[in-house]
Design an enzyme around this catalytic site. Structure first.
Site, PDB file in Angstrom:
ATOM      1  N   GLY A   1      59.957  12.814  41.688  1.00 49.66           N
ATOM      2  CA  GLY A   1      61.135  11.955  41.843  1.00 49.66           C
ATOM      3  C   GLY A   1      60.905  10.693  42.498  1.00 49.66           C
ATOM      4  O   GLY A   1      59.697  10.095  42.743  1.00 49.66           O
TER       5      GLY A   1
ATOM      6  N   SER B   1      53.840  15.037  43.032  1.00 56.08           N
ATOM      7  CA  SER B   1      54.197  13.688  42.891  1.00 56.08           C
ATOM      8  C   SER B   1      55.020  13.414  44.441  1.00 56.08           C
ATOM      9  O   SER B   1      54.344  13.380  45.274  1.00 56.08           O
ATOM     10  CB  SER B   1      55.486  13.346  41.787  1.00 56.08           C
ATOM     11  OG  SER B   1      55.519  12.003  41.807  1.00 56.08           O
ATOM     12  N   ALA B   2      56.466  13.178  44.494  1.00 56.28           N
ATOM     13  CA  ALA B   2      57.089  12.983  45.705  1.00 56.28           C
ATOM     14  C   ALA B   2      56.920  14.032  46.810  1.00 56.28           C
ATOM     15  O   ALA B   2      56.587  14.025  47.951  1.00 56.28           O
ATOM     16  CB  ALA B   2      58.429  12.341  45.449  1.00 56.28           C
TER      17      ALA B   2
ATOM     18  N   HIS C   1      49.451  10.007  41.232  1.00 54.30           N
ATOM     19  CA  HIS C   1      49.336   9.175  39.900  1.00 54.30           C
ATOM     20  C   HIS C   1      48.113   8.114  40.057  1.00 54.30           C
ATOM     21  O   HIS C   1      48.714   7.078  39.265  1.00 54.30           O
ATOM     22  CB  HIS C   1      50.713   8.648  39.549  1.00 54.30           C
ATOM     23  CG  HIS C   1      51.850   9.764  39.626  1.00 54.30           C
ATOM     24  ND1 HIS C   1      51.756  10.727  38.873  1.00 54.30           N
ATOM     25  CD2 HIS C   1      52.961   9.812  40.504  1.00 54.30           C
ATOM     26  CE1 HIS C   1      52.903  11.452  39.075  1.00 54.30           C
ATOM     27  NE2 HIS C   1      53.481  10.793  40.072  1.00 54.30           N
TER      28      HIS C   1
ATOM     29  N   GLU D   1      45.801  11.861  37.657  1.00 57.49           N
ATOM     30  CA  GLU D   1      46.741  12.729  36.807  1.00 57.49           C
ATOM     31  C   GLU D   1      45.691  14.049  36.578  1.00 57.49           C
ATOM     32  O   GLU D   1      44.613  14.034  36.067  1.00 57.49           O
ATOM     33  CB  GLU D   1      47.145  12.217  35.434  1.00 57.49           C
ATOM     34  CG  GLU D   1      48.127  11.126  35.877  1.00 57.49           C
ATOM     35  CD  GLU D   1      49.386  11.488  36.700  1.00 57.49           C
ATOM     36  OE1 GLU D   1      49.128  11.868  37.978  1.00 57.49           O
ATOM     37  OE2 GLU D   1      50.591  11.042  36.138  1.00 57.49           O
TER      38      GLU D   1
END
Length: 244
Positions: free
Chosen positions: A96, A128-129, A165, A200
């Site tokens: 997020g 991710s986050a 990413h 990724e």
């Protein structure tokens, strides 16, 4: 991080979904390794800035882990978030907005409990986050600072920063703006810690005092004042766990 500080059992994933796969499917083997012998998982959905509720985000994670016989509860389902972390078998923090996530972790007083539990060997997984906040700071996130955070200091489960990413410049592109490499070089004008760019599908697996790169692609490592370096899965990246 000094050598006598051992943070065990981490899985830090660039993204939760890769092209052509379902949620976490590309990381199934490593997720199963991380959670071997565990039957439950505490999910922290704090990174979502809007558009999906904590309830719905947790339901998405729950569906993914059900097929691996792992029961998922959301931290928001408990009256006492600190107690929930302290009693969890394992923790997963989803993606997020990194600023929203870190603000919520501090607001709910979860930074120290998470650090302490991970130091004692509790499995920690991030995408991710959730991977960003495992690093020394969130200074290399790609996210917009849509909320104010009192500090960029993150969970510091590892002594380096992460750029999930990570994207290489597109050959023959006419884009004249900054590249990821440029932005990380700017970060290193003011910060010393290494930065690893996770493309990724890539992920970092830390077990005890050992670290390895997993996934199909190489990662790009940036050290202050040095040229970026490429490391393939299986290469020795142990230096990343040295103190900086």
């Amino acid at each position: 991080m000094s050598k006598n500080q051992v943070f065990e059992n981490l899985l830090l994933i660039s993204t939760s979904t890769t092209y052509g796969t379902g949620y976490l499917e590309h990381a199934e083997e490593e997720v199963k390794s991380l959670l071997a012998g565990k039957s439950s998982l505490l999910f922290i959905p704090y990174a979502r800035p809007g558009g999906i509720s904590h309830k719905d985000y947790t339901a998405k994670a729950r569906e993914a882990f059900e097929k691996w016989d792992i029961r998922v509860t959301g931290v928001h389902e408990y009256d006492d978030a600190v107690k929930a972390v302290n009693e969890a078998e394992a923790v997963f923090i989803g993606g997020g907005n990194t600023f929203v996530l870190l603000r919520n972790l501090y607001a709910n007083q979860l930074v120290k409990p998470l650090q302490e539990r991970v130091q004692k060997g509790m499995p920690y997984m991030g995408t991710s986050a959730g991977t960003n906040v495992a690093g020394k700071s969130i200074g290399t996130t790609n996210d917009m600072p849509i909320v104010h955070v009192k500090t960029f200091d993150a969970l510091q489960l590892v002594p380096f920063n992460i750029n999930p990413h990570y994207q290489d410049p597109v050959e023959d592109s006419q884009h004249m703006g900054e590249t990821r490499e440029t932005r990380i070089a700017e970060f290193h004008h003011h910060n010393r810690q290494p930065v690893i760019g996770l493309r990724e599908g890539s992920m970092l697996r830390i077990t005890g005092d050992k670290i390895s790169l997993k996934g199909p692609l190489a990662a790009r490592v940036f050290l202050q004042g040095e040229k970026p370096m490429e490391f393939k899965p299986g290469d020795d990246i142990q230096f990343l766990l040295e103190a900086y």
